[in-house]
Design a protein around this motif. Structure first.
Motif, PDB file in Angstrom:
ATOM      1  N   GLN A   1     100.429 112.044  35.208  1.00 16.86           N
ATOM      2  CA  GLN A   1     101.801 111.571  35.397  1.00 16.86           C
ATOM      3  C   GLN A   1     102.315 111.095  34.028  1.00 16.86           C
ATOM      4  O   GLN A   1     101.537 110.904  33.092  1.00 16.86           O
ATOM      5  CB  GLN A   1     101.810 110.400  36.394  1.00 16.86           C
ATOM      6  CG  GLN A   1     100.753 109.344  36.090  1.00 16.86           C
ATOM      7  CD  GLN A   1     100.608 108.273  37.168  1.00 16.86           C
ATOM      8  OE1 GLN A   1     101.399 108.208  38.091  1.00 16.86           O
ATOM      9  NE2 GLN A   1      99.602 107.430  37.036  1.00 16.86           N
TER      10      GLN A   1
ATOM     11  N   SER B   1     103.660 108.230  33.736  1.00 13.45           N
ATOM     12  CA  SER B   1     103.636 106.756  33.792  1.00 13.45           C
ATOM     13  C   SER B   1     102.810 106.075  32.682  1.00 13.45           C
ATOM     14  O   SER B   1     103.155 104.955  32.289  1.00 13.45           O
ATOM     15  CB  SER B   1     103.161 106.296  35.171  1.00 13.45           C
ATOM     16  OG  SER B   1     104.029 106.805  36.159  1.00 13.45           O
TER      17      SER B   1
ATOM     18  N   GLN C   1     104.770 104.344  30.067  1.00 10.46           N
ATOM     19  CA  GLN C   1     105.232 102.960  30.319  1.00 10.46           C
ATOM     20  C   GLN C   1     104.298 101.978  29.627  1.00 10.46           C
ATOM     21  O   GLN C   1     104.715 101.052  28.936  1.00 10.46           O
ATOM     22  CB  GLN C   1     105.126 102.602  31.811  1.00 10.46           C
ATOM     23  CG  GLN C   1     106.071 103.250  32.745  1.00 10.46           C
ATOM     24  CD  GLN C   1     105.879 102.655  34.153  1.00 10.46           C
ATOM     25  OE1 GLN C   1     105.397 101.537  34.325  1.00 10.46           O
ATOM     26  NE2 GLN C   1     106.273 103.430  35.151  1.00 10.46           N
TER      27      GLN C   1
ATOM     28  N   ARG D   1      97.473 118.410  37.121  1.00  7.68           N
ATOM     29  CA  ARG D   1      96.675 118.034  38.302  1.00  7.68           C
ATOM     30  C   ARG D   1      95.910 119.260  38.785  1.00  7.68           C
ATOM     31  O   ARG D   1      96.404 120.382  38.663  1.00  7.68           O
ATOM     32  CB  ARG D   1      97.582 117.524  39.426  1.00  7.68           C
ATOM     33  CG  ARG D   1      98.212 116.174  39.097  1.00  7.68           C
ATOM     34  CD  ARG D   1      99.063 115.635  40.226  1.00  7.68           C
ATOM     35  NE  ARG D   1      99.896 114.547  39.696  1.00  7.68           N
ATOM     36  CZ  ARG D   1     100.821 113.896  40.375  1.00  7.68           C
ATOM     37  NH1 ARG D   1     101.051 114.218  41.638  1.00  7.68           N
ATOM     38  NH2 ARG D   1     101.531 112.926  39.803  1.00  7.68           N
TER      39      ARG D   1
ATOM     40  N   GLN E   1     107.268 116.056  34.226  1.00  6.92           N
ATOM     41  CA  GLN E   1     107.857 114.854  34.825  1.00  6.92           C
ATOM     42  C   GLN E   1     108.733 114.152  33.799  1.00  6.92           C
ATOM     43  O   GLN E   1     108.661 114.429  32.601  1.00  6.92           O
ATOM     44  CB  GLN E   1     106.752 113.868  35.232  1.00  6.92           C
ATOM     45  CG  GLN E   1     106.005 114.229  36.502  1.00  6.92           C
ATOM     46  CD  GLN E   1     105.161 113.055  36.999  1.00  6.92           C
ATOM     47  OE1 GLN E   1     104.795 112.156  36.241  1.00  6.92           O
ATOM     48  NE2 GLN E   1     104.831 113.072  38.286  1.00  6.92           N
TER      49      GLN E   1
ATOM     50  N   GLU F   1     109.671 110.060  33.020  1.00  4.77           N
ATOM     51  CA  GLU F   1     109.504 108.650  33.338  1.00  4.77           C
ATOM     52  C   GLU F   1     110.662 107.865  32.751  1.00  4.77           C
ATOM     53  O   GLU F   1     111.250 108.275  31.747  1.00  4.77           O
ATOM     54  CB  GLU F   1     108.199 108.184  32.652  1.00  4.77           C
ATOM     55  CG  GLU F   1     107.619 106.933  33.171  1.00  4.77           C
ATOM     56  CD  GLU F   1     106.950 107.128  34.515  1.00  4.77           C
ATOM     57  OE1 GLU F   1     106.723 108.285  34.916  1.00  4.77           O
ATOM     58  OE2 GLU F   1     106.658 106.113  35.179  1.00  4.77           O
TER      59      GLU F   1
ATOM     60  N   THR G   1     104.385  99.248  40.987  1.00  4.93           N
ATOM     61  CA  THR G   1     105.715  98.667  41.268  1.00  4.93           C
ATOM     62  C   THR G   1     105.605  97.677  42.427  1.00  4.93           C
ATOM     63  O   THR G   1     104.754  97.804  43.299  1.00  4.93           O
ATOM     64  CB  THR G   1     106.734  99.747  41.661  1.00  4.93           C
ATOM     65  OG1 THR G   1     106.247 100.418  42.822  1.00  4.93           O
ATOM     66  CG2 THR G   1     106.983 100.726  40.545  1.00  4.93           C
TER      67      THR G   1
ATOM     68  N   ALA H   1     111.058 100.764  36.828  1.00  5.82           N
ATOM     69  CA  ALA H   1     110.613 102.058  36.305  1.00  5.82           C
ATOM     70  C   ALA H   1     110.924 103.123  37.341  1.00  5.82           C
ATOM     71  O   ALA H   1     111.139 102.812  38.516  1.00  5.82           O
ATOM     72  CB  ALA H   1     109.121 102.026  36.015  1.00  5.82           C
TER      73      ALA H   1
HETATM   74  N1  DAH Z   1     104.078 108.412  38.587  1.00  3.76           N
HETATM   75  C1  DAH Z   1     104.593 108.649  39.933  1.00  3.76           C
HETATM   76  C2  DAH Z   1     104.077 109.986  40.436  1.00  3.76           C
HETATM   77  O1  DAH Z   1     103.610 110.766  39.678  1.00  3.76           O
HETATM   78  C3  DAH Z   1     106.106 108.669  39.938  1.00  3.76           C
HETATM   79  C4  DAH Z   1     106.656 107.269  39.755  1.00  3.76           C
HETATM   80  C5  DAH Z   1     106.877 106.474  40.831  1.00  3.76           C
HETATM   81  C6  DAH Z   1     106.908 106.788  38.506  1.00  3.76           C
HETATM   82  C7  DAH Z   1     107.391 105.197  40.717  1.00  3.76           C
HETATM   83  C8  DAH Z   1     107.412 105.506  38.346  1.00  3.76           C
HETATM   84  C9  DAH Z   1     107.638 104.717  39.477  1.00  3.76           C
HETATM   85  O2  DAH Z   1     107.689 104.955  37.174  1.00  3.76           O
HETATM   86  O3  DAH Z   1     108.148 103.473  39.325  1.00  3.76           O
HETATM   87  O4  DAH Z   1     104.151 110.229  41.600  1.00  3.76           O
END
Ligand code: DAH
Length: 342
Positions: A170, A172, A175, A196, A210, A212, A253, A307
């Motif tokens: 991801q 993320s 962040q 993945r 993706q 972010e 979160t 986020a």
């Molecule tokens: N990383 C999550 C995914 O791959 C997606 C995501 C959800 C990112 C909530 C975020 C968040 O920053 O707050 O499914």
């Protein structure tokens, strides 16, 4: 002797005429005018002639010699010219032929979407941060508060390079990297590739994209999150778009949500694209979990933030009404060409 001279002349001129290349011509020259050539022999035997005969024969022999030399020179020029002509013919370029057509390319639909998403968020003050596609397990999972027994951590779901390093699943972890290396206020988005262990099918690919987003500042609330993401959905799909937020748990979160938008195809009436619900899931989001802020050295009492994360491929499919993700990755020029100017 005059007759002998004339014979030599006729015979040699014939041979010269038939010569096909420079070396044959040279052989002829040597056989007549060389040291042991037949004309040379005659000239050499002139001292046996009488004083009256000598000038007559001498003059005749010189005339023969000159005419042979001249026709060798002419023939030589002819051979060289025709060799040059053959070369020119072979290397001829027909400049009247039409040139090769230059194909005008187009941005890949995923790139187009990524650019559009970046532009929307850049217009409200987000800057772009980048992170590595090969990342540490701790940034992809641990620091994001992911439980040790979470299924996404399994070897069957994630490409590990070793226990501590993996292909990020991801965006993320960006962040985490951003919060570790910057002090608030933070306001960035981060588009990029993620990986993945998924089989390829109409909606899955082992590599996808993706984006972010993260904000950290004083007094950031859930209404900031909702206002920003609603603005985004309207920019992307049009001003009539409505959004709704459903609770969803993400470990990083608290609270977490998924945002749906009214289906851009049927405008919320229900169609094949939205499975007749009128709504389409667009992204995951939530307020930053206090744990991950603290892990990154940012006080959750002083600051707050939110986020969000979305699939660029998924949004591309929704935006262009594509039903099979494989089309996007096969790179068939006939498919890509449809996006010129769109
Ligand atoms: N990383 C999550 C995914 O791959 C997606 C995501 C959800 C990112 C909530 C975020 C968040 O920053 O707050 O499914």
């Amino acid at each position: 002797m005059i007759r002998q001279l004339n014979e030599i002349k006729d015979e040699t001129l014939q041979k010269i005429n038939k010569a096909e290349n420079i070396s044959q011509l040279e052989d002829i020259r040597v056989s007549v005018l060389g040291k042991k050539g037949n004309l040379t022999n005659i000239l050499r035997s002139m001292n046996t002639l009488s004083a009256e005969e000598r000038p007559v024969i001498g003059a005749a022999a010189n005339t023969v010699k000159e005419s042979i030399e001249m026709s060798i020179a002419d023939k030589k020029e002819e051979i060289l010219n025709s060799a040059m002509q053959a070369k020119l013919d072979k290397e001829y370029i027909d400049i009247t032929l039409p040139g090769k057509k230059v194909e005008i390319g187009s941005l890949h639909p995923i790139s187009k979407t990524a650019i559009e998403l970046v532009e929307i968020f850049a217009s409200i003050g987000f800057s772009v941060a980048e992170g590595p596609e090969i990342d540490f397990t701790k940034y992809n999972f641990d620091y994001l508060n992911t439980p040790v027994n979470h299924p996404a951590r399994a070897l069957t779901d994630t490409f590990y390079i070793n226990e501590d390093v993996l292909l990020r699943t991801q965006t993320s972890p960006v962040q985490i990297r951003t919060m570790l290396s910057n002090k608030p206020p933070i306001k960035v988005i981060s588009p990029g590739k993620v990986y993945r262990c998924d089989e390829i099918d109409a909606t899955h690919s082992p590599l996808f994209n993706q984006m972010e987003g993260i904000i950290v500042d004083k007094d950031i609330t859930m209404s900031d999150l909702k206002g920003t993401l609603e603005f985004f959905a309207k920019q992307l799909f049009g001003p009539q778009t409505k959004t709704k937020f459903r609770h969803h748990q993400f470990y990083f979160t608290e609270p977490g949500a998924e945002m749906d938008a009214t289906c851009p195809k049927c405008k919320g009436l229900g169609c094949r694209v939205c499975g007749n619900t009128g709504w389409i899931e667009i992204l995951g989001c939530g307020m930053l979990h206090p744990n991950i802020m603290e892990i990154c050295g940012i006080s959750h009492l002083e600051y707050s933030g939110y986020a969000f994360g979305m699939g660029i491929d998924r949004i591309t499919m929704i935006k262009y009404g594509l039903e099979d993700l494989r089309l996007v990755y096969e790179n068939d020029i006939r498919f890509i060409q449809q996006f010129i100017g769109r």
